[in-house]
Design an enzyme around this catalytic site. Structure first.
Site, PDB file in Angstrom:
ATOM      1  N   GLY A   1      48.451  29.025  32.460  1.00  0.00           N
ATOM      2  CA  GLY A   1      48.624  27.622  32.822  1.00  0.00           C
ATOM      3  C   GLY A   1      48.887  26.679  31.678  1.00  0.00           C
TER       4      GLY A   1
ATOM      5  CB  SER B   1      49.416  41.293  27.833  1.00  0.00           C
ATOM      6  OG  SER B   1      49.825  39.967  27.581  1.00  0.00           O
ATOM      7  N   PRO B   2      47.739  41.088  31.180  1.00  0.00           N
ATOM      8  CG  PRO B   2      45.754  40.989  32.389  1.00  0.00           C
ATOM      9  CD  PRO B   2      46.333  41.513  31.111  1.00  0.00           C
ATOM     10  CG  LEU B   3      45.926  36.184  32.031  1.00  0.00           C
ATOM     11  CD1 LEU B   3      44.824  35.320  31.451  1.00  0.00           C
ATOM     12  CD2 LEU B   3      46.255  35.757  33.452  1.00  0.00           C
ATOM     13  CB  ALA B   4      52.621  37.056  30.409  1.00  0.00           C
ATOM     14  N   GLY B   5      50.202  37.200  27.590  1.00  0.00           N
ATOM     15  CA  GLY B   5      49.936  36.524  26.329  1.00  0.00           C
ATOM     16  C   GLY B   5      49.619  35.053  26.475  1.00  0.00           C
TER      17      GLY B   5
ATOM     18  CE1 TYR C   1      44.072  44.978  18.933  1.00  0.00           C
ATOM     19  CE2 TYR C   1      42.144  45.323  20.294  1.00  0.00           C
ATOM     20  CZ  TYR C   1      43.508  45.383  20.126  1.00  0.00           C
ATOM     21  OH  TYR C   1      44.303  45.835  21.145  1.00  0.00           O
TER      22      TYR C   1
ATOM     23  CG  LEU D   1      51.757  34.808  33.836  1.00  0.00           C
ATOM     24  CD1 LEU D   1      51.727  36.216  34.414  1.00  0.00           C
ATOM     25  CD2 LEU D   1      52.665  33.904  34.683  1.00  0.00           C
TER      26      LEU D   1
END
Length: 345
Positions: free
Chosen positions: A217, A208-212, A56, A215
């Site tokens: 918004g 990535s629970p927000l799908a990158g 990273y 999700l």
């Protein structure tokens, strides 16, 4: 954040959210002081785990995390990092070999300003390297006290099972966790990875629970082209003009209607969904700003009703990943034509 969860069968307890440090450094947020504020704010709110990796921002993320913990907060944190990816230009500075592991762990310890790493993870599989070679080196590091536990990231279920077999039959330290991609839009791990992890008592800390960002918004159906640096760098996952990503856009639109009816934010719905699965220990969030962190912390207080979960299943069926590129890893058996074709006669 008092709802601590067991980290597999280790006896360790973790907060339901893990702070991911991928966006700290020049790859995301180059302002070190701002990154320190994010880390300290997360710890103050009860986050007990931080996840980073040597690749990273080519070590910069680890340096930032080390600086944040150097003021006496190291013992508060379950600290995880990873190895495997390319560091610098040398072809020798990467991979899952003993040669690289025993060298790179010293660099991570130095950058993190610590004497030990709680969880040292194999960032991706490397089929050409015997996994016993990898586990042997990692087991030695456990015995030396430099790392506490061994984990993997984005491994297929057969590789997860192979790791358990090697540990049992060859006397290696056992892999205790898996870090797979998991979100409402990428549910493929529900088929085998999550059941296998449960069967073998592994902790699961999804990324990535927000799908990158899908999700979070910021993506809308009427967008005609790439909308971010990610879309430019990784079009397979983020360019909304591709059919696979159009399917994601359509799902996000339906989810937006669902959260409006349920009185939730899309971010909270996405993270709460991941935390709902009984195999999941802690979901990794990767904020780039304090504001993004604040928007995600409240998800741990959300409990999704059966009706909401059923509606999610209708929008994206269980075990379905809408875009295969979101799986995070494709084995050579799929990516290398020579492995699935006989030599032409």
């Amino acid at each position: 954040m008092t709802d601590l969860r067991p980290f597999g069968r280790t006896g360790v307890l973790l907060s339901p959210l893990t702070l991911g440090a991928m966006n700290f450094g020049r790859r995301g947020n180059p302002d070190h002081e701002d990154c320190l504020r994010i880390i300290h704010r997360a710890l103050d709110e009860g986050v007990t785990a931080i996840d980073t990796a040597d690749v990273y921002s080519q070590g910069e993320s680890e340096e930032i995390v080390g600086k944040a913990l150097d003021g006496g907060r190291r013992d508060e944190v379950f600290l995880a990092t990873k190895f495997h990816g390319q560091i610098g230009d040398s072809p020798h500075h990467r991979g899952n070999s003993r040669r690289w592991i025993v060298r790179e762990v010293e660099q991570s310890l130095r950058r993190l300003r610590t004497d030990w790493i709680d969880l040292y993870q194999v960032h991706r599989p490397e089929p050409e390297t015997d996994f016993d070679e990898t586990l042997g080196a990692l087991s030695d590091l456990v015995h030396q006290g430099k790392i506490r536990y061994i984990g993997t990231s984005t491994f297929e279920p057969s590789a997860i099972v192979e790791g358990q077999w090697i540990a049992e039959r060859r006397g290696r330290e056992r892999v205790v966790s898996e870090q797979p991609p998991y979100s409402i839009l990428a549910r493929g791990i529900e088929r085998e990875v999550l059941p296998v992890a449960q069967r073998h008592g592994l902790a699961v800390i999804p990324w990535s629970p927000l799908a990158g960002g899908w999700l979070a918004g910021g993506y809308h159906r009427d967008l005609a082209g790439p909308i971010s640096r990610r879309a430019e760098r990784f079009p397979a996952r983020f360019d909304p003009r591709l059919p696979e990503n159009r399917r994601k856009l359509e799902a996000v639109q339906e989810l937006a209607t669902l959260v409006a009816d349920a009185g939730l934010s899309l971010i909270h719905l996405a993270i709460a969904f991941v935390l709902e699965h009984p195999a999941v220990t802690s979901a990794i969030i990767g904020p780039r700003t304090v504001e993004q962190l604040e928007s995600q912390l409240g998800a741990v207080k959300v409990r999704l009703s059966r009706d909401v979960l059923d509606r999610i299943d209708q929008i994206v069926p269980p075990g379905t990943t809408l875009n295969p590129a979101d799986a995070g890893y494709q084995p050579p058996s799929l990516t290398d034509p020579a492995r699935r074709r006989r030599t032409a006669r």
